[in-house]
Design a protein around this motif. Structure first.
Motif, short mmCIF file in Angstrom:
data_model
loop_
_atom_site.label_atom_id
_atom_site.label_comp_id
_atom_site.label_asym_id
_atom_site.label_seq_id
_atom_site.Cartn_x
_atom_site.Cartn_y
_atom_site.Cartn_z
N UNK A 79 0.40 -53.56 19.94
CA UNK A 79 1.20 -52.90 20.98
C UNK A 79 2.61 -52.58 20.50
N UNK A 80 2.80 -52.59 19.21
CA UNK A 80 4.12 -52.30 18.65
C UNK A 80 4.44 -50.81 18.85
N UNK A 81 5.71 -50.46 18.68
CA UNK A 81 6.16 -49.09 18.90
C UNK A 81 5.53 -48.11 17.90
N UNK A 82 5.14 -48.59 16.74
CA UNK A 82 4.55 -47.71 15.72
C UNK A 82 3.03 -47.59 15.86
N UNK A 83 2.44 -48.35 16.78
CA UNK A 83 0.99 -48.33 16.94
C UNK A 83 0.53 -47.01 17.54
N UNK A 84 -0.61 -46.52 17.04
CA UNK A 84 -1.21 -45.29 17.56
C UNK A 84 -1.89 -45.56 18.89
N UNK A 85 -2.50 -46.73 19.02
CA UNK A 85 -3.19 -47.12 20.23
C UNK A 85 -2.63 -48.47 20.71
N UNK A 86 -1.82 -48.43 21.75
CA UNK A 86 -1.14 -49.64 22.23
C UNK A 86 -1.94 -50.37 23.30
N UNK A 87 -3.15 -49.98 23.52
CA UNK A 87 -3.96 -50.62 24.55
C UNK A 87 -4.05 -49.76 25.80
N UNK A 88 -5.05 -50.04 26.62
CA UNK A 88 -5.31 -49.20 27.79
C UNK A 88 -4.15 -49.16 28.78
N UNK A 89 -3.59 -50.32 29.04
CA UNK A 89 -2.53 -50.40 30.06
C UNK A 89 -1.31 -49.57 29.66
N UNK B 67 -1.04 -47.26 27.30
CA UNK B 67 -1.34 -45.85 27.06
C UNK B 67 -1.47 -45.09 28.38
N UNK B 68 -2.11 -45.71 29.37
CA UNK B 68 -2.22 -45.06 30.68
C UNK B 68 -0.86 -44.93 31.35
N UNK B 69 -0.03 -45.95 31.19
CA UNK B 69 1.32 -45.90 31.76
C UNK B 69 2.13 -44.77 31.13
N UNK B 70 2.02 -44.61 29.81
CA UNK B 70 2.73 -43.54 29.12
C UNK B 70 2.24 -42.17 29.59
N UNK B 71 0.93 -42.06 29.83
CA UNK B 71 0.36 -40.80 30.28
C UNK B 71 0.87 -40.44 31.67
N UNK B 72 0.89 -41.42 32.57
CA UNK B 72 1.36 -41.15 33.93
C UNK B 72 2.85 -40.83 33.93
N UNK B 73 3.59 -41.51 33.08
CA UNK B 73 5.02 -41.23 32.97
C UNK B 73 5.25 -39.80 32.50
N UNK B 74 4.46 -39.37 31.59
CA UNK B 74 4.57 -38.00 31.08
C UNK B 74 4.24 -36.99 32.17
#
Length: 200
Positions: free
Chosen positions: A173-183, A185-192
């Motif tokens: 779940x680090x900042x450089x990770x491509x896949x930070x986990x479902x929670x 990643x979904x939060x980032x998508x909704x924020x966008x």
């Protein structure tokens, strides 16, 4: 045609709001500028007016034309005329302190005096028409809406992951990770999608 009507209605509403704000600002300016000129009342050659009492009661207004004192809050906000303080004016200057106590005091039923009610009404009016308070309230409301939307999004994500049985955390779940986990990643998508600038 519909959009034109909508624009006209919006402009008309803004004009009405501007006029409403202008009128309230004028009323606020009047309320805030109690006429309190420096003066001395004399009977013959001896002064019999207490300048100290006058200075300690900032609700007292003086009319230079009538040479009389008035109660500024009562003059502006009293629902009923108070002959001595809103109509004729107070001119019994040697007994000013005595009459001030009577005017400010409680009535026979121990309720707030009419003067006290007018002072409260004036304070509430000044607060309600304060543009700085309006700006503060607007910012507070906008922040509350954003916070409410944030919490709603978090609840949606939790409910979705719980319903589908998907894991919350990712392996990295680090900042450089491509896949930070479902929670995350979904939060980032909704924020966008919601165009949220800052979410924690």
């Amino acid at each position: 045609a519909d959009s034109l009507v909508e624009r006209v209605n919006t402009r008309s509403q803004r004009c009405r709001m501007t006029e409403y704000q202008r009128i309230h600002q004028e009323k606020r300016d009047i309320a805030a500028n109690c006429p309190r000129p420096s003066f001395v009342i004399t009977r013959g050659s001896k002064s019999y007016f207490s300048a100290y009492t006058y200075s300690m009661n900032n609700w007292l207004a003086f009319c230079t034309t009538k040479q009389a004192l008035y109660c500024w809050p009562c003059l502006l906000f009293s629902k009923e005329p108070v002959p001595t303080w809103t109509v004729d004016g107070f001119t019994d200057f040697p007994r000013l302190k005595q009459y001030i106590k009577k005017h400010e005091g409680l009535d026979n039923t121990s309720r707030l005096s009419k003067h006290g009610q007018c002072v409260i009404a004036m304070s509430e009016f000044m607060a309600a028409t304060n543009p700085e308070m309006h700006s503060f309230d607007q910012l507070h409301n906008e922040k509350a809406v954003k916070n409410r939307q944030l919490v709603t999004n978090l609840v949606r994500i939790v409910k979705y992951l719980g319903r589908t049985g998907m894991p919350f955390r990712g392996h990295d779940e680090s900042s450089s990770s491509v896949n930070k986990g479902c929670y995350r990643e979904l939060l980032a998508l909704i924020c966008e999608i919601d165009s949220a600038r800052t979410l924690r």
